[in-house]
Motif scaffolding. Structure first.
Motif, PDB file in Angstrom:
ATOM      1  N   LYS A  65      17.820  15.048   3.482  1.00 29.37           N
ATOM      2  CA  LYS A  65      16.632  14.517   3.558  1.00 29.37           C
ATOM      3  C   LYS A  65      15.601  15.718   3.584  1.00 29.37           C
ATOM      4  CE  LYS A  65      13.700  11.981   7.007  1.00 29.37           C
ATOM      5  NZ  LYS A  65      13.838  11.611   8.684  1.00 29.37           N
ATOM      6  N   ARG A  66      15.704  16.692   4.022  1.00 28.84           N
ATOM      7  CA  ARG A  66      14.857  17.858   4.147  1.00 28.84           C
ATOM      8  C   ARG A  66      14.533  18.327   2.496  1.00 28.84           C
ATOM      9  NH1 ARG A  66      17.002  20.668   7.487  1.00 28.84           N
ATOM     10  NH2 ARG A  66      17.951  22.230   6.074  1.00 28.84           N
ATOM     11  N   GLN A  67      15.734  18.590   1.981  1.00 24.56           N
ATOM     12  CA  GLN A  67      15.638  19.189   0.548  1.00 24.56           C
ATOM     13  C   GLN A  67      15.531  18.148  -0.598  1.00 24.56           C
ATOM     14  OE1 GLN A  67      18.809  21.917  -0.149  1.00 24.56           O
ATOM     15  NE2 GLN A  67      18.621  22.682   1.842  1.00 24.56           N
ATOM     16  N   LEU A  68      15.627  16.883  -0.557  1.00 28.86           N
ATOM     17  CA  LEU A  68      15.271  16.205  -1.501  1.00 28.86           C
ATOM     18  C   LEU A  68      14.516  14.911  -1.442  1.00 28.86           C
ATOM     19  CD1 LEU A  68      16.101  14.449  -4.226  1.00 28.86           C
ATOM     20  CD2 LEU A  68      18.058  13.229  -3.025  1.00 28.86           C
ATOM     21  N   TYR A  69      14.607  14.024  -0.434  1.00 24.65           N
ATOM     22  CA  TYR A  69      13.709  12.782  -0.078  1.00 24.65           C
ATOM     23  C   TYR A  69      12.254  13.278   0.276  1.00 24.65           C
ATOM     24  CZ  TYR A  69      17.698   9.984  -1.023  1.00 24.65           C
ATOM     25  OH  TYR A  69      18.735   9.272  -1.533  1.00 24.65           O
ATOM     26  N   THR A  70      12.309  14.393   1.292  1.00 20.22           N
ATOM     27  CA  THR A  70      10.868  14.739   1.857  1.00 20.22           C
ATOM     28  C   THR A  70      10.014  15.410   0.661  1.00 20.22           C
ATOM     29  OG1 THR A  70      11.696  15.053   4.054  1.00 20.22           O
ATOM     30  CG2 THR A  70       9.773  16.069   3.501  1.00 20.22           C
ATOM     31  N   PRO A  71      10.420  16.042  -0.167  1.00 20.59           N
ATOM     32  CA  PRO A  71       9.533  16.567  -1.137  1.00 20.59           C
ATOM     33  C   PRO A  71       9.332  15.499  -2.075  1.00 20.59           C
ATOM     34  CG  PRO A  71      11.733  17.800  -1.342  1.00 20.59           C
ATOM     35  CD  PRO A  71      11.424  16.991   0.155  1.00 20.59           C
ATOM     36  N   LEU A  72      10.474  14.730  -2.747  1.00 25.35           N
ATOM     37  CA  LEU A  72      10.099  13.786  -3.682  1.00 25.35           C
ATOM     38  C   LEU A  72       9.213  12.910  -3.187  1.00 25.35           C
ATOM     39  CD1 LEU A  72      11.082  12.563  -6.278  1.00 25.35           C
ATOM     40  CD2 LEU A  72      13.011  11.140  -5.081  1.00 25.35           C
ATOM     41  N   ASN A  73       9.274  12.293  -2.085  1.00 23.91           N
ATOM     42  CA  ASN A  73       8.314  11.370  -1.430  1.00 23.91           C
ATOM     43  C   ASN A  73       6.891  11.819  -1.430  1.00 23.91           C
ATOM     44  OD1 ASN A  73       9.975   8.966  -1.365  1.00 23.91           O
ATOM     45  ND2 ASN A  73      10.911   9.666   0.574  1.00 23.91           N
ATOM     46  N   ALA A  74       6.777  13.325  -0.981  1.00 26.55           N
ATOM     47  CA  ALA A  74       5.521  13.870  -0.978  1.00 26.55           C
ATOM     48  C   ALA A  74       4.878  13.984  -2.148  1.00 26.55           C
ATOM     49  CB  ALA A  74       5.614  15.314  -0.324  1.00 26.55           C
ATOM     50  N   ILE A  75       5.724  14.289  -3.140  1.00 27.08           N
ATOM     51  CA  ILE A  75       5.054  14.465  -4.585  1.00 27.08           C
ATOM     52  C   ILE A  75       4.665  12.922  -5.124  1.00 27.08           C
ATOM     53  CG2 ILE A  75       5.880  14.765  -7.030  1.00 27.08           C
ATOM     54  CD1 ILE A  75       7.901  17.101  -5.955  1.00 27.08           C
ATOM     55  N   LEU A  76       5.372  12.202  -4.935  1.00 27.63           N
ATOM     56  CA  LEU A  76       4.962  10.497  -5.417  1.00 27.63           C
ATOM     57  C   LEU A  76       3.642  10.020  -4.510  1.00 27.63           C
ATOM     58  CD1 LEU A  76       8.677   9.125  -5.542  1.00 27.63           C
ATOM     59  CD2 LEU A  76       7.095   9.918  -7.520  1.00 27.63           C
ATOM     60  N   ARG A  77       3.427  10.436  -3.433  1.00 26.74           N
ATOM     61  CA  ARG A  77       2.357  10.199  -2.525  1.00 26.74           C
ATOM     62  C   ARG A  77       1.232  11.113  -3.245  1.00 26.74           C
ATOM     63  NH1 ARG A  77       5.603  10.736   1.946  1.00 26.74           N
ATOM     64  NH2 ARG A  77       4.743  12.743   2.476  1.00 26.74           N
ATOM     65  N   ALA A  78       1.386  12.192  -3.487  1.00 23.49           N
ATOM     66  CA  ALA A  78       0.381  13.133  -4.223  1.00 23.49           C
ATOM     67  C   ALA A  78      -0.244  12.380  -5.576  1.00 23.49           C
ATOM     68  CB  ALA A  78       0.414  14.377  -4.218  1.00 23.49           C
ATOM     69  N   ALA A  79       0.913  12.096  -6.240  1.00 18.40           N
ATOM     70  CA  ALA A  79       0.511  11.351  -7.585  1.00 18.40           C
ATOM     71  C   ALA A  79      -0.349  10.072  -7.190  1.00 18.40           C
ATOM     72  CB  ALA A  79       1.784  11.075  -8.421  1.00 18.40           C
ATOM     73  N   HIS A  80       0.106   9.134  -6.334  1.00 17.57           N
ATOM     74  CA  HIS A  80      -0.704   7.940  -6.045  1.00 17.57           C
ATOM     75  C   HIS A  80      -2.005   8.195  -5.689  1.00 17.57           C
ATOM     76  CE1 HIS A  80      -1.144   3.762  -4.839  1.00 17.57           C
ATOM     77  NE2 HIS A  80      -1.486   4.135  -3.663  1.00 17.57           N
ATOM     78  N   ARG A  81      -2.189   9.282  -4.521  1.00 20.16           N
ATOM     79  CA  ARG A  81      -3.683   9.647  -4.144  1.00 20.16           C
ATOM     80  C   ARG A  81      -4.411   9.979  -5.356  1.00 20.16           C
ATOM     81  NH1 ARG A  81      -0.910  12.692  -0.043  1.00 20.16           N
ATOM     82  NH2 ARG A  81      -0.507  11.638   1.683  1.00 20.16           N
ATOM     83  N   ALA A  82      -3.847  10.676  -6.402  1.00 21.09           N
ATOM     84  CA  ALA A  82      -4.665  10.993  -7.578  1.00 21.09           C
ATOM     85  C   ALA A  82      -4.644   9.939  -8.791  1.00 21.09           C
ATOM     86  CB  ALA A  82      -4.159  12.064  -8.060  1.00 21.09           C
ATOM     87  N   GLN A  83      -4.128   8.760  -8.159  1.00 20.77           N
ATOM     88  CA  GLN A  83      -4.539   7.646  -9.203  1.00 20.77           C
ATOM     89  C   GLN A  83      -3.461   7.824 -10.445  1.00 20.77           C
ATOM     90  OE1 GLN A  83      -8.535   6.423  -9.807  1.00 20.77           O
ATOM     91  NE2 GLN A  83      -8.586   5.651  -7.654  1.00 20.77           N
ATOM     92  N   LEU A  84      -2.216   8.557 -10.396  1.00 27.66           N
ATOM     93  CA  LEU A  84      -1.541   9.054 -11.224  1.00 27.66           C
ATOM     94  C   LEU A  84      -0.245   7.968 -11.333  1.00 27.66           C
ATOM     95  CD1 LEU A  84      -1.666  12.775 -11.510  1.00 27.66           C
ATOM     96  CD2 LEU A  84      -2.842  11.294 -12.795  1.00 27.66           C
ATOM     97  N   GLY A  85      -0.089   7.463 -10.353  1.00 28.35           N
ATOM     98  CA  GLY A  85       1.095   6.717 -10.305  1.00 28.35           C
ATOM     99  C   GLY A  85       1.136   5.541  -9.049  1.00 28.35           C
ATOM    100  N   PRO A  86       2.003   4.369  -8.968  1.00 31.76           N
ATOM    101  CA  PRO A  86       2.023   3.760  -7.981  1.00 31.76           C
ATOM    102  C   PRO A  86       2.644   4.318  -6.721  1.00 31.76           C
ATOM    103  CG  PRO A  86       3.987   3.454  -9.725  1.00 31.76           C
ATOM    104  CD  PRO A  86       3.229   4.474 -10.131  1.00 31.76           C
TER     105      PRO A  86
END
Length: 334
Positions: free
Chosen positions: A113-134
């Protein structure tokens, strides 16, 4: 034209049919349940529209946005190797699960969870906030919460007596402010205002700067640390002179061996001890959340809720001590 549900003659299976942005779609939902088919139809239409709108953004670009906004760079290399050239909408739950098994299958669920899912989901949230992805989120494995361990004040007293000043100073800062070790390592001289008795943690896990009040003993400690410990690291001056959490934990471990103390990591001696101390003083989970900068009270409750309940139980028992014991005659009567 939006997608709609249709059936072929003689078939019990529902299909989605329709045209979106000039493209014709006809797909099986693989179910005879109208309710399940409707849910599939809604999800599929959203996927198609997301792919149309966000289709060009690849994962590597999302990583750059995440880091630019102050994201933690730990554990990103395997993710970039695996998903870097893929479009965000091409990354599927099945793909992530397969990668988890291949790359992290030998690790505990909490580590995965710490090494895969947490950073992966954080990256996807950042992209969504920047209107780069769903807005995409992949469900991490369930992690059983173990009772939290922390360094009590007696341990800290013995640690400070045995430690050299630099190690003692950063541990004192973490345990009295709730700062994470990475936040303490990045503390710069300009972030400290001794006259006002406060410091600013600029690069936090949540991405939002956090102000922390400084107790008088911390003001004195930081005054000395600025004079004796501050040094440039990677082009930036750090108050305590530590580059990473690893160097801090190695210093703590050396002191523990020398003093014959059980080893507590920087998190247990710092952030955990900070929360446990406030709860032992009768403070609420909400106050602990605000004081420590946790993202949600749910997170605080999951980790420290049993400590608050223990304090409540102790207070109830203490209150009962003001009452006299029942007279023997009353105890004998039914």
């Amino acid at each position: 034209m939006a997608l709609k549900l249709v059936r072929r003659r003689g078939s019990k299976i529902w299909y989605v049919s329709g045209t979106i942005r000039g493209n014709r779609y006809f797909e099986s939902t693989r179910t005879g349940s109208r309710e399940h088919a409707e849910a599939y139809c809604v999800r599929r239409e959203r996927e198609i529209l997301d792919a149309e709108f966000f289709g060009a953004t690849i994962f590597a670009e999302a990583v750059l946005v995440y880091l630019e906004k102050g994201g933690d760079g730990s554990y990103l290399a395997p993710l970039i190797d695996r998903f870097g050239p893929l479009k965000l909408v091409e990354i599927t739950p099945a793909m992530v699960s397969e990668f988890a098994r291949e790359r992290y299958g030998h690790l505990r669920p909490a580590t995965v969870k710490r090494q895969l899912y947490t950073p992966l989901n954080a990256i996807l949230r950042a992209a969504h906030r920047a209107q780069l992805g769903p807005l995409i989120r992949f469900e991490p494995p369930r992690v059983k919460r173990e009772p939290v361990a922390w360094a009590d004040d007696r341990w800290l007293e013995r640690f400070f007596a045995a430690a050299h000043f630099r190690a003692a100073a950063i541990v004192l800062f973490m345990t009295l402010t709730g700062a994470r070790v990475s936040e303490a390592c990045r503390l710069a001289p300009d972030d400290v205002d001794l006259a006002r008795g406060e410091a600013i943690l600029r690069k936090t896990k949540s991405g939002r700067a956090r102000r922390v009040p400084l107790a008088p003993v911390l003001v004195e400690t930081l005054h000395r640390a600025l004079a004796e410990c501050a040094r440039p690291i990677a082009g930036e001056t750090r108050v305590f002179g530590y580059s990473t959490r690893y160097s801090v934990n190695q210093a703590i471990e050396r002191v523990c061996r020398r003093a014959g103390l059980p080893y507590y990591s920087s998190h247990k001696a710092g952030r955990h001890a900070f929360a446990a101390r406030l709860l032992a003083q009768g403070q609420s989970l909400k106050l602990v959340q605000d004081a420590g900068g946790w993202a949600s009270i749910r997170m605080v409750s999951e980790v420290y809720g049993h400590l608050e309940q223990q304090a409540i139980d102790d207070a109830v028992r203490q209150a009962a001590r003001s009452l006299p014991a029942l007279p023997g005659a009353l105890r004998d009567k039914g």
